[in-house]
Write a protein that holds these residues in place. Structure first.
Motif, mmCIF file in Angstrom:
data_model
loop_
_atom_site.group_PDB
_atom_site.id
_atom_site.type_symbol
_atom_site.label_atom_id
_atom_site.label_comp_id
_atom_site.label_asym_id
_atom_site.label_seq_id
_atom_site.Cartn_x
_atom_site.Cartn_y
_atom_site.Cartn_z
ATOM 1 N N GLU A 179 0.534 -1.254 -0.183
ATOM 2 C CA GLU A 179 -0.016 0.441 -0.085
ATOM 3 C C GLU A 179 0.610 1.387 -0.281
ATOM 4 O O GLU A 179 1.845 1.318 0.938
ATOM 5 C CB GLU A 179 -0.599 0.159 1.737
ATOM 6 N N VAL A 180 0.357 2.190 -0.682
ATOM 7 C CA VAL A 180 0.432 3.600 -0.463
ATOM 8 C C VAL A 180 0.264 4.013 0.211
ATOM 9 O O VAL A 180 -0.809 4.920 0.787
ATOM 10 C CB VAL A 180 1.337 4.225 -1.898
ATOM 11 N N THR A 181 1.862 4.499 1.267
ATOM 12 C CA THR A 181 0.968 5.316 2.734
ATOM 13 C C THR A 181 0.556 6.693 2.750
ATOM 14 O O THR A 181 1.152 7.314 3.374
ATOM 15 C CB THR A 181 1.532 4.355 3.961
ATOM 16 N N LYS A 185 10.827 16.374 -7.539
ATOM 17 C CA LYS A 185 10.717 14.831 -7.104
ATOM 18 C C LYS A 185 9.551 13.991 -6.927
ATOM 19 O O LYS A 185 8.922 15.174 -5.826
ATOM 20 C CB LYS A 185 12.287 13.854 -6.486
ATOM 21 N N MET A 186 9.180 13.567 -6.423
ATOM 22 C CA MET A 186 8.104 12.464 -5.920
ATOM 23 C C MET A 186 8.168 11.740 -5.428
ATOM 24 O O MET A 186 8.727 10.819 -6.410
ATOM 25 C CB MET A 186 6.476 12.729 -6.772
ATOM 26 N N ARG A 232 9.382 3.330 3.678
ATOM 27 C CA ARG A 232 10.184 2.835 2.541
ATOM 28 C C ARG A 232 9.611 3.211 1.617
ATOM 29 O O ARG A 232 8.569 3.145 0.800
ATOM 30 C CB ARG A 232 10.566 1.013 2.434
ATOM 31 N N ALA A 233 10.818 4.286 0.253
ATOM 32 C CA ALA A 233 9.991 4.462 -1.326
ATOM 33 C C ALA A 233 10.124 3.439 -1.867
ATOM 34 O O ALA A 233 10.717 2.490 -2.008
ATOM 35 C CB ALA A 233 10.988 5.891 -1.785
ATOM 36 N N LEU A 234 8.645 2.992 -2.234
ATOM 37 C CA LEU A 234 8.869 2.510 -3.494
ATOM 38 C C LEU A 234 8.264 2.698 -4.907
ATOM 39 O O LEU A 234 9.140 1.751 -5.742
ATOM 40 C CB LEU A 234 6.797 2.252 -3.418
ATOM 41 N N LYS A 235 8.737 3.855 -5.220
ATOM 42 C CA LYS A 235 8.392 4.942 -6.625
ATOM 43 C C LYS A 235 8.602 6.013 -6.347
ATOM 44 O O LYS A 235 8.256 6.134 -5.743
ATOM 45 C CB LYS A 235 7.550 4.758 -7.368
ATOM 46 N N SER A 236 9.453 6.222 -7.396
ATOM 47 C CA SER A 236 10.482 7.902 -7.487
ATOM 48 C C SER A 236 10.456 8.441 -8.789
ATOM 49 O O SER A 236 10.255 7.948 -9.436
ATOM 50 C CB SER A 236 11.313 7.926 -6.907
#
Length: 165
Positions: free
Chosen positions: A31-33, A43-44, A51-55
């Motif tokens: 899940e993106v929290t 940057k996003m 923990r970064a899932l994607k940038s």
């Protein structure tokens, strides 16, 4: 001859089906929290906990320095908001609405005798201008169309978005 017709029919069907490819992806990962935007770094990040899932590399409002205060200033707001709506029919491919303005934003704008504006989104690409200027939106956060498809699948309504300088 019959082989050629079958091959032609197969080619036609493959082309027709690929044209129907959906811009709507599915996502079954963590899940993106929280979504975190760092304006100065352009940057996003989509986070699960810490923990970064994607940038993603992003484009911002055409006046990217400073916090959004009033309607039409071309600035991207700073602060903590929520993803509050989804627009599958956006003129920018797909978009996720940000809950700007909040009560503080409204009060700040009213103190200046102005309106705070609204309709701040994370969205895909726009017209040719989006390819020519690094910061081209009216205050939104933009990624490529392919990237917004991924973001749209991963981020749920209600997710917190924190936008920093």
């Amino acid at each position: 001859m019959q082989f050629t017709r079958r091959f032609a029919l197969f080619g036609f069907l493959a082309t027709a089906l690929s044209a129907c490819a959906s811009k709507f992806q599915t996502y079954n990962g963590p899940e993106v929290t929280r979504v975190v935007v760092l304006k100065e770094k352009r940057k996003m990040y989509l986070l699960h906990g810490n923990r970064a899932l994607k940038s993603y590399e992003i484009a911002l409002g055409f006046e990217p320095t400073g916090d959004k205060k009033i309607e039409g200033d071309g600035k991207t707001p700073e602060g903590h908001y929520r993803i509050d709506r989804r627009n599958p029919d956006s003129r920018f491919h797909l978009s996720l609405g940000i809950s700007y303005p909040n009560q503080r934003d409204v009060a700040d704008a009213k103190a200046l005798g102005k309106e705070p504006g609204g309709d701040i989104f994370i969205h895909g690409e726009g017209t040719l201008v989006s390819k020519l200027k690094p910061d081209w939106t009216w205050g939104c956060i933009a990624v490529t169309n392919k990237e917004i498809e991924e973001v749209y699948a991963m981020v749920r309504t209600g997710t917190i978005i924190s936008i920093f300088k």
